[in-house]
Design an enzyme around this catalytic site. Structure first.
Site, PDB file in Angstrom:
ATOM      1  CG  ASP A 145     -15.466  11.889 -12.445  1.00 20.85           C
ATOM      2  OD1 ASP A 145     -14.351  12.036 -11.909  1.00 20.85           O
ATOM      3  OD2 ASP A 145     -15.618  11.371 -13.560  1.00 20.85           O
ATOM      4  CD  GLU A 183     -10.124  15.777  -8.638  1.00 19.18           C
ATOM      5  OE1 GLU A 183     -10.126  16.003  -9.839  1.00 19.18           O
ATOM      6  OE2 GLU A 183     -10.650  14.776  -8.132  1.00 19.18           O
ATOM      7  CG  ASP A 190      -9.373  10.284 -15.066  1.00 15.43           C
ATOM      8  OD1 ASP A 190     -10.172   9.469 -14.566  1.00 15.43           O
ATOM      9  OD2 ASP A 190      -9.710  11.446 -15.372  1.00 15.43           O
TER      10      ASP A 190
END
Length: 801
Positions: free
Chosen positions: A402, A405, A475
C-alpha cells in the site's frame, strides 16, 4: 547581382557541408553536435531507438531505472540528403536528424511519417537542483490532427484518447504516472524521466516537460500495431512473469478485519455458503499502534498466532496476502536501523497522527512515521530482511504493498530537496513505486522459486510489469461517475505495457450512501461494479465504512446475492480462458484487458470509446455505469423487477454473439441491450474458441471437464495453456499447450497434439465441445454440448454439427 547570387550559393554550400560533417557513426547509431546540443541516436532493436540530447560540455552518467535492455548491434546504414539531413535506417525504421535545427523525425520504410519533433522543440534550461547543476527538460512533438494516443498511466479524467489536455504527472493516491504513450499509427514513446512532469497536447504541439533532468532522454518504439508497441515496451523494460493461477479467482477484502478469527471466519462463511473464493486480504493495524506502524510483526494482540491463521486459510483451500507499507513508525526495528544509516526520507507521510482513527484531530500527537529510501539497495535489503522474518516466514502468500506512490502530505517544495540514494527526491520522485515493488519481488525470487511472487500495489512506474505487480486505482469514492472513469483509467494504464490492473469493487469510500451495504442504491452500484470487476485482471472486493461480503448483501434468493454469486461463478468458469490469456501476456507480450484500438484500429468509431473493451481477444465487455433501478443515493422504495437497457457499439470487421443468448449481430453498428440487474452486456467475436472450466469452489479444485465453445462465422485458433500454477518451473519448460483450430467452412475442429509436460498433468482431460448458436447458448451454463472428447494428448479432428 550575379556575383552576389553566386556568393550566397557558396555560403549555403559551405554551411551545408559543415552541417553534414558534424556527426559521427557510432557502434549503435550516430552522434552529432548541433549548436549547443549533443545528440545521440542508439538502436536497441531495428524497431526501437533511443534519443539522447544533452548540453555540450555537460557530463552525465545516466543508468535508466526502467530500461533493462542494452543497445544492440543492429543492421543499419547512414545516408545524407541534400537538405542537411542525415538518415539512420534499420530494417524497419528510418530516423532523420536535421543537422541545422536538431529536430528528429521517424518514418517507416515506405517513408510514411510516424512522428516528428517540432523545430526548436528541444529545451534544456539550466537550473540548480539543490546543489547540483541540472536542467528543466522539455521536448515538443507534432502529431497528426486526427491521430489518437493512449497511455500515460492511470488518471481519473474519464478520457480514452489522451489528446487535447494537460496533465500534471506526479505520483498520487489515485493517479499513477507511467510516461509512455502509444499511437494509432503504430508507434510508442517512452519519456525516460522520473521527475514531476507536465504532459500537454493540442492541435499544434504535444510535449513532455519535466521539472528536472540531466538530458532529454526518450525511446521511440515502432510496433506497427498496439500489440507490437507493447512488445517493444517490454523488450526495453522487462517481461511480465506468470502470476499464480489462484490470483485470478475471487478476492474478498475490507478495511479492516480486526482479528485473525474474523479473517479466517470470512473464508469459512464463503465455504459454508458454497460461494467460490480464493483470496483474503488482511489490511493494516495487525502490527498494533501507529508508533509501531508497519513494524512487519504481528504486534496486535488480536493476531496472537499468525502461523495458525495462515494454516487455517490454507486448510480452507484459500490464500492470504497482507498489507505492507513503504514507511515505518519510530518504535519499529526497521525504523531504528534505517534512521541510524540515514535511510529515511524527510517529508510528512500517512499516518501523520498517532491515533488509530481517521480523520485524526489537529491536536492529536504526531506519529513520527517516515518513508524509507527505496532508491537505496541497502535499504531494500533491510526492508526484505524484516519482511521475510516477520511475515513471509509465517506462510503469507503475497503482498499488498500500500501507499507505494508514497503518501506525501502537506507538500512543500523543500520536501523535494530531500536527498535519496540517487539524488534529490525531485529528480527521482515518480520512480518510487518501481524501486520499492522491485525490491520485494527481487528478494522473494532470490529466497525461493517454489512460490510465485504476487504483489498488489497502489502505484506503478514504467517497467513494473517485470515485478509480478497488479496495480489498483487507489482509494476511489463510491459513485456511478467514478465507476465509469475506472474503465478508461485502467485501459490507458495497461496501454503502457503493464498488464495487470483492478479497482476496489464498490469503490473505497461509500460515504455518499447512508446505511452502506443495506442501502438498495449502494447495492445496485456494488452489483454493477462487481460485474465489471469480474472482467478485470483481478476480481477484488474492497472498501471502508461498509462491509462487502456477499452474506452482508442478503441471502440466496435475493436479487443482490444472486447477481453477485452469478458473476463470481462466471469468473471461475472463465479461469482456463483467463490463464491461457495470461500465458500470452508472458510468452507473447499480449494484454489481457484490451482497449478497442488494440484490435480494431481501422474502425474510427471504436478509437475513442471510454466504456467498452476486450477481455482477452474474444470477449467484448460493456459495463453498466448508470443507475437503472434506484433514484438518488438512498432509494428504499426501489424495485428490481423492471428491465433497463444500455446502448453499446459493436466494432466493425467481424460478427458478434450475445454471450447470454447466442444471438448473432453484424459489427459496425450501435445496438441496445436489455440489462436486468444480473446481466452485463458481453459479446463474443465470431471466429473465437473459448475454454470454460467446471463449477468449483476454488481455482485448483479440479481440472475438468473443460467446455470448449466455438463461436462460428470465421476460422479460429486458440492456444490452451496449463502448468503447475504456483512456482517458476514453467521458466524451465514445465508447462503444456494444446492448439485448437476451427475450420469454419468445413465445420471441423482440430485438437492438436499436446506439447510439453509438467508434474501433476493428468493422463486425460474431458473436453465437452459446443458450437454456439442462439438455440443452445444460455450464458454461464449452456444447454447442450454437441461433442465429447476424452483427450489423451494425441491430435484429433472432429466434425462439429
Amino acid at each position: 547581382m550575379q556575383i552576389k547570387a553566386l556568393l550566397l550559393l557558396f555560403l549555403i554550400s559551405c554551411s551545408t557541408t559543415q552541417a553534414q560533417k558534424s556527426y559521427a557513426k557510432t557502434e549503435f547509431g550516430l552522434k552529432a553536435e548541433v549548436d549547443s546540443l549533443v545528440i545521440e541516436l542508439q538502436f536497441y532493436s531495428s524497431k526501437n531507438v533511443r534519443v539522447l540530447k544533452s548540453k555540450k560540455g555537460f557530463d552525465f552518467d545516466k543508468n535508466s531505472l526502467s530500461v533493462i535492455a542494452k543497445p544492440q548491434n543492429t543492421n543499419f546504414k547512414i545516408s545524407e540528403s541534400e537538405v542537411s539531413t542525415v538518415v539512420l535506417s534499420s530494417d524497419d525504421l528510418r530516423v532523420s536528424l536535421d543537422l541545422v535545427s536538431g529536430a528528429i523525425s521517424f518514418q517507416d520504410l515506405q517513408e510514411n511519417l510516424l512522428l516528428k519533433e517540432k523545430i526548436e522543440g528541444s529545451h534544456l534550461d539550466p537550473k540548480m537542483d539543490v546543489n547540483e547543476p541540472s536542467f528543466r527538460v522539455k521536448q515538443e512533438f507534432q502529431l497528426d490532427k486526427d491521430e489518437f494516443i493512449y497511455g500515460l498511466g492511470q488518471f481519473q479524467e474519464g478520457k480514452m484518447s489522451q489528446r487535447n489536455q494537460q496533465l500534471f504527472m506526479r505520483q498520487d493516491n489515485k493517479e499513477t504516472v507511467v510516461p509512455i504513450i502509444q499511437s494509432t499509427k503504430g508507434y510508442g514513446v517512452f519519456w525516460d524521466n522520473y521527475a514531476p512532469t507536465t504532459f500537454f497536447d493540442d492541435l499544434t504541439v504535444t510535449s513532455f516537460d519535466s521539472e528536472v533532468g540531466e538530458l532529454i532522454d526518450y525511446y521511440f518504439m515502432y510496433g506497427e500495431n498496439a500489440d507490437g508497441v507493447v512488445k517493444q515496451i517490454r523488450m526495453l523494460t522487462g517481461n511480465a512473469p506468470m502470476i499464480p493461477y489462484w490470483t485470478f479467482g475471487y478476492w474478498q477484502s475490507k478495511e479492516r478485519y480486526e482479528s485473525q478469527e474474523e479473517t479466517e471466519g470470512v473464508v469459512q462463511k464463503y465455504r459454508n455458503l458454497g460461494v467460490p473464493i480464493d483470496g483474503i486480504i488482511q489490511d493494516w493495524q495487525y502490527w498494533g499502534d501507529n508508533y509501531h506502524w508497519n513494524g512487519m510483526t504481528f504486534g496486535n494482540p488480536t493476531f496472537p498466532n499468525p502461523e495458525k491463521l495462515t494454516k487455517a486459510i490454507h486448510d480452507l483451500n484459500a490464500h492470504i496476502i497482507i498489507s505492507v507499507w513503504a514507511s515505518f513508525g519510530p518504535e519499529t526495528a526497521p525504523f531504528k536501523i534505517l534512521k541510524d544509516r540515514n535511510m529515511l526520507l524527510d517529508f510528512t507521510t500517512y499516518p501523520q497522527r498517532a491515533v488509530n482513527y481517521w480523520p485524526a484531530k489537529p491536536d492529536d500527537p504526531l506519529a513520527g512515521v517516515k518513508v524509507y529510501d527505496a532508491y537505496n539497495p541497502e535499504a531494500r535489503d533491510i526492508y526484505w530482511e524484516h519482511l521475510n522474518e516477520g511475515i513471509f516466514s509465517k506462510g503469507i502468500d503475497g503482498w499488498w504493498l500500500d501507499s507505494t506512490e508514497p503518501d506525501h502530505l502537506d507538500i512543500k517544495d523543500k520536501d523535494f530537496d530531500t536527498q535519496t540514494h540517487l539524488g534529490s527526491f525531485r529528480k527521482v520522485r515518480n520512480a518510487f513505486p518501481l524501486m520499492t515493488v522491485g525490491g520485494v519481488y527481487e528478494h522473494q525470487r532470490a529466497t525461493t522459486s517454489d512460490k510465485r511472487v504476487f504483489i498488489l500495489t497502489r502505484s506503478a512506474f514504467a517497467g513494473q510489469q517485470r515485478y509480478a505487480a497488479n496495480s489498483w486505482s487507489g482509494d476511489v469514492v463510491s459513485n456511478w461517475k467514478t465507476l465509469e472513469k475506472q474503465i478508461s483509467a485502467g485501459l490507458n494504464f495497461v496501454s503502457t505495457g503493464i498488464p495487470y490492473w483492478n479497482s476496489d469493487i464498490g469503490g473505497f469510500f461509500a460515504w455518499e450512501y447512508p446505511g452502506g451495504i443495506k442501502n438498495p442504491s449502494f447495492q445496485e452500484l456494488y452489483v454493477r461494479w462487481l460485474q465489471y470487476g469480474a472482467f478485470t485482471p483481478m476480481m477484488r472486493s474492497h472498501g471502508t465504512t461498509t462491509p462487502r461480503e456477499i452474506y452482508k448483501l442478503g441471502k440466496r434468493g435475493d436479487w443482490n446475492f444472486d447477481a453477485v454469486e452469478k458473476f463470481i461463478n462466471l469468473r471461475y468458469r472463465l479461469l482456463p480462458y483467463i490463464y491461457s490469456e495470461s500465458w500470452q501476456v508472458t510468452s507473447n507480450a499480449s494484454t489481457l484487458m484490451r482497449p478497442l484500438f488494440m484490435d480494431f484500429s481501422q474502425d474510427k468509431k471504436a478509437l475513442d470509446l471510454n466504456d467498452e473493451y476486450m477481455f482477452g481477444k474474444s470477449i467484448l465487455v460493456a459495463p453498466v455505469t448508470e443507475a437503472m433501478y434506484t433514484k438518488g443515493n438512498n432509494d428504499s422504495s426501489a424495485t428490481f423487477d423492471n428491465t433497463g437497457s444500455r446502448k453499446l457499439y459493436l466494432p466493425a470487421s467481424t460478427d458478434w454473439f450475445d454471450f447470454w443468448t447466442g444471438e448473432k449481430f453484424t459489427g459496425g453498428q450501435e445496438i441496445e441491450k436489455q440489462v436486468p440487474v444480473d446481466i452485463m452486456p458481453l459479446y463474443v467475436k465470431a471466429g473465437s474458441i473459448i475454454p470454460f472450466g467446471p463449477k468449483v469452489q476454488y481455482a485448483n479444485e479440479k481440472l475438468g471437464p473443460i467446455e470448449i465453445r466455438i463461436y462460428p462465422g470465421a476460422d479460429a485458433h486458440y492456444t490452451y495453456y496449463d502448468d503447475e500454477r504456483d512456482n517458476y518451473n514453467y521458466e524451465d519448460g514445465s508447462y503444456t499447450t494444446i492448439e485448437f483450430t476451427w475450420d469454419d467452412s468445413k465445420n471441423k475442429l482440430t485438437v492438436g497434439k499436446r506439447e510439453g509436460n509438467f508434474e501433476g498433468l493428468p493422463e486425460a482431460i474431458e473436453f465437452n465441445i459446443l458450437k454456439v448458436t442462439d438455440k443452445n447458448s444460455s450464458g454461464i451454463y449452456p444447454k447442450t454440448a454437441t461433442t465429447k472428447l476424452l483427450y489423451k494428448g494425441k491430435s484429433k479432428v472432429l466434425k462439429i454439427d
